[in-house]
Write a protein that holds these residues in place. Structure first.
Motif, PDB file in Angstrom:
ATOM      1  N   THR A 261      33.030  41.584  68.882  1.00 51.56           N
ATOM      2  CA  THR A 261      34.384  42.097  69.093  1.00 51.56           C
ATOM      3  C   THR A 261      34.362  43.600  69.322  1.00 51.56           C
ATOM      4  O   THR A 261      35.035  44.120  70.230  1.00 51.56           O
ATOM      5  CB  THR A 261      35.276  41.774  67.878  1.00 51.56           C
ATOM      6  OG1 THR A 261      35.251  40.372  67.630  1.00 51.56           O
ATOM      7  CG2 THR A 261      36.709  42.209  68.129  1.00 51.56           C
ATOM      8  N   SER A 324      49.534  41.629  69.883  1.00 53.48           N
ATOM      9  CA  SER A 324      48.075  41.700  69.943  1.00 53.48           C
ATOM     10  C   SER A 324      47.624  42.773  70.924  1.00 53.48           C
ATOM     11  O   SER A 324      48.228  42.953  71.985  1.00 53.48           O
ATOM     12  CB  SER A 324      47.513  40.344  70.379  1.00 53.48           C
ATOM     13  OG  SER A 324      47.775  40.109  71.748  1.00 53.48           O
ATOM     14  N   ALA A 376      41.832  48.428  68.756  1.00 50.99           N
ATOM     15  CA  ALA A 376      40.973  47.252  68.674  1.00 50.99           C
ATOM     16  C   ALA A 376      39.549  47.635  68.285  1.00 50.99           C
ATOM     17  O   ALA A 376      38.872  46.901  67.564  1.00 50.99           O
ATOM     18  CB  ALA A 376      40.970  46.512  70.015  1.00 50.99           C
ATOM     19  N   ASN A 379      39.615  48.557  64.497  1.00 51.99           N
ATOM     20  CA  ASN A 379      39.992  47.392  63.698  1.00 51.99           C
ATOM     21  C   ASN A 379      38.891  46.331  63.666  1.00 51.99           C
ATOM     22  O   ASN A 379      38.924  45.420  62.836  1.00 51.99           O
ATOM     23  CB  ASN A 379      41.271  46.752  64.243  1.00 51.99           C
ATOM     24  CG  ASN A 379      42.520  47.503  63.810  1.00 51.99           C
ATOM     25  OD1 ASN A 379      42.473  48.340  62.921  1.00 51.99           O
ATOM     26  ND2 ASN A 379      43.632  47.214  64.461  1.00 51.99           N
ATOM     27  N   ALA A 380      37.923  46.450  64.581  1.00 57.12           N
ATOM     28  CA  ALA A 380      36.882  45.430  64.685  1.00 57.12           C
ATOM     29  C   ALA A 380      35.768  45.602  63.664  1.00 57.12           C
ATOM     30  O   ALA A 380      34.942  44.708  63.513  1.00 57.12           O
ATOM     31  CB  ALA A 380      36.286  45.446  66.095  1.00 57.12           C
ATOM     32  N   SER A 456      39.478  42.280  69.742  1.00 54.99           N
ATOM     33  CA  SER A 456      40.233  41.747  68.617  1.00 54.99           C
ATOM     34  C   SER A 456      41.667  41.450  69.021  1.00 54.99           C
ATOM     35  O   SER A 456      42.339  42.282  69.640  1.00 54.99           O
ATOM     36  CB  SER A 456      40.221  42.747  67.456  1.00 54.99           C
ATOM     37  OG  SER A 456      41.072  42.316  66.418  1.00 54.99           O
ATOM     38  N   ARG A 458      43.861  40.670  66.693  1.00 58.79           N
ATOM     39  CA  ARG A 458      44.656  40.903  65.487  1.00 58.79           C
ATOM     40  C   ARG A 458      45.386  42.226  65.595  1.00 58.79           C
ATOM     41  O   ARG A 458      44.874  43.189  66.145  1.00 58.79           O
ATOM     42  CB  ARG A 458      43.751  40.904  64.250  1.00 58.79           C
ATOM     43  CG  ARG A 458      43.230  39.533  63.888  1.00 58.79           C
ATOM     44  CD  ARG A 458      42.185  39.618  62.812  1.00 58.79           C
ATOM     45  NE  ARG A 458      40.964  40.246  63.317  1.00 58.79           N
ATOM     46  CZ  ARG A 458      39.881  40.419  62.592  1.00 58.79           C
ATOM     47  NH1 ARG A 458      39.865  40.040  61.331  1.00 58.79           N
ATOM     48  NH2 ARG A 458      38.804  40.977  63.108  1.00 58.79           N
ATOM     49  N   GLN A 461      43.533  45.213  60.955  1.00 59.61           N
ATOM     50  CA  GLN A 461      42.559  44.596  60.061  1.00 59.61           C
ATOM     51  C   GLN A 461      42.721  45.173  58.667  1.00 59.61           C
ATOM     52  O   GLN A 461      42.536  46.348  58.448  1.00 59.61           O
ATOM     53  CB  GLN A 461      41.138  44.852  60.582  1.00 59.61           C
ATOM     54  CG  GLN A 461      40.078  44.261  59.692  1.00 59.61           C
ATOM     55  CD  GLN A 461      38.875  43.780  60.494  1.00 59.61           C
ATOM     56  OE1 GLN A 461      39.010  43.304  61.602  1.00 59.61           O
ATOM     57  NE2 GLN A 461      37.713  43.892  59.923  1.00 59.61           N
TER      58      GLN A 461
END
Length: 472
Positions: A261, A324, A376, A379-380, A456, A458, A461
């Protein structure tokens, strides 16, 4: 309660200084060349030395953060950058200016990854995208205003003014650090041993790669120099990976690359940086040399993209907090690819309305791409690797951008020579070469959609470790 606005502005000011300096210098190079009586390849070291030192010192961010903490690292970086700026403004020779630029870069190289990591540590996941969006607004203001501000300052106050303008901003930011970021001094320090072999190998890789890139631009016909530099760079990278494998105290924990990711987000950053830096390099040739706009008018035509991007950054950050990152990033890549195609369609006689609309789409595309991919990326990875992730993100951004400029400049040159050889007039050959180059850039952005599918999805995170400096 700590002031979110005060913290954000303090971090934004440091980033604005570094990002402004990346774009404000180029416009003053002809004046510097004239004053110092130097050749173009000599005065170009004012930019090249900064870029090299910038990328070399960026990987030290994680080790320095562990040794001295975020607060001390940010304050030291600001101080060195400010002192370097003062020395640049006082330089009376090209050699002195280049050395001062290296000092400037030692501080500047750590600023952006440090700020990005601090934002991630301080602000909780549910508002992280919004804060990064506002921070990103500050990031793009520098490059957006740099050429215009540099031209005004150089014309009225001389080229040293583009450097000493950083001094009062730097002093103000240092004062604000003690007012708004003092709580970060409580961060726990870690006495981590310095990985000298790893640093030397990584430095060799970065320097030879960038020297090879600059060689490629000058010697695209034979590429002998580029091949030699590239071979050394590859060997240095291989030995760096072998040395760092399994080490827990290295410059980078290369196990981070097992995180697909994270790697996907890094690949998007690299490809879009190569395509966009190269595209920005080509735009002046399109607007000024081919379409015959004056320098001032060309600058004004670029302004809508910068202003739209600045307006989009906070909006995109807010969207990432509620949707997202993946979908928003892919939308940005598609919009940017469209603008490259539209740039290729521009020719003498194209309406200003068409150009402005294209620039507005470009700003929207960049706004949809930059913040989501950055969010992203951080957050990965788990919290202990956030500083490394932000450092790698900025390193890839820097190096891939330089590669993009070199490759697209060679594509443009070779395509132009090809069409001239087939009997096309010079204006026709230039238009076709630009069209071909922009098409290559558009294709790169489409290719970037593939890794974007794996970033990601999400919104944020949440890590089990609580940040001691977190804002409630």
């Amino acid at each position: 309660m700590r002031s979110k606005a005060g913290i954000l502005v303090t971090l934004m000011l440091g980033t604005i200084m570094a990002s402004l300096d990346s774009s404000i210098v180029n416009i003053s190079l002809p004046i510097m060349q004239e004053q110092f009586g130097s050749r173009m390849d000599e005065v170009q070291w004012v930019v090249t030395a900064y870029m090299m030192a910038f990328s070399v010192f960026m990987p030290l961010t994680n080790w320095l953060k562990n040794r001295i903490g975020f607060f001390n690292l940010y304050v030291a970086s600001l101080g060195i950058f400010t002192i370097g700026s003062l020395l640049c403004s006082l330089s009376h020779s090209l050699e002195g200016l280049v050395v001062s630029r290296v000092i400037q870069a030692i501080g500047g190289g750590a600023l952006q990854p440090t700020v990005l990591a601090m934002l991630t540590y301080i602000f909780p996941p549910e508002i992280r995208g919004k804060m990064m969006g506002w921070w990103g607004f500050g990031v793009v203001i520098g490059p957006a205003l740099g050429p215009t501000l540099g031209g005004v300052l150089t014309e009225h106050l001389g080229w040293p003014s583009i450097f000493w303008i950083n001094v009062p901003i730097g002093i103000l930011t240092l004062v604000m650090c003690y007012v708004y970021l003092g709580f970060m001094r409580q961060q726990e320090k870690v006495k981590q041993r310095f990985d000298t072999p790893g640093f030397l190998l990584l430095t060799t890789f970065l320097v030879t790669l960038q020297l090879g890139i600059s060689r490629l631009e000058k010697d695209s016909a034979t590429v002998y120099g580029f091949v030699l530099y590239f071979a050394v760079a590859v060997l240095a990278l291989v030995f760096f990976i072998l040395w760092e494998r399994g080490r827990r105290d290295g410059i980078y924990d290369i196990r981070i690359f097992r995180n697909w990711t994270f790697v996907s987000a890094l690949m998007v950053t690299g490809v879009r940086s190569a395509a966009l830096f190269g595209g920005v390099f080509l735009l002046p040739f399109l607007l000024q040399r081919h379409m015959h706009f004056s320098e001032m008018n060309a600058g004004l035509l670029l302004l809508p993209a910068s202003l739209t991007l600045a307006a989009m950054m906070p909006l995109a950050g807010n969207w990432v907090d509620h949707h997202s990152p993946r979908g928003i990033a892919i939308t940005g890549l598609l919009l940017l690819s469209l603008t490259m195609v539209l740039f290729g369609r521009m020719d003498v006689g194209s309406s200003v309305t068409f150009i402005v609309i294209t620039m507005l789409i470009r700003g929207m595309g960049l706004g949809c791409l930059m913040t989501p991919v950055t969010v992203a990326t951080v957050n990965a990875v788990p919290r202990p690797l956030i500083t490394q992730a932000s450092s790698l993100n900025n390193l890839v951004l820097q190096v891939s951008g330089a590669i993009g400029v070199a490759v697209l400049s060679v594509v443009h040159q070779q395509a132009g020579d090809h069409f001239l050889g087939r009997g096309y007039t010079e204006p026709a050959a230039e238009h076709l070469a630009l069209q071909y180059s922009f098409s290559v850039s558009a294709a790169l952005l489409i290719v970037a959609i593939i890794p974007a599918l794996f970033i990601s999805n999400r919104r944020a995170q949440h890590h089990p470790q609580a940040a001691t400096a977190k804002i409630p």
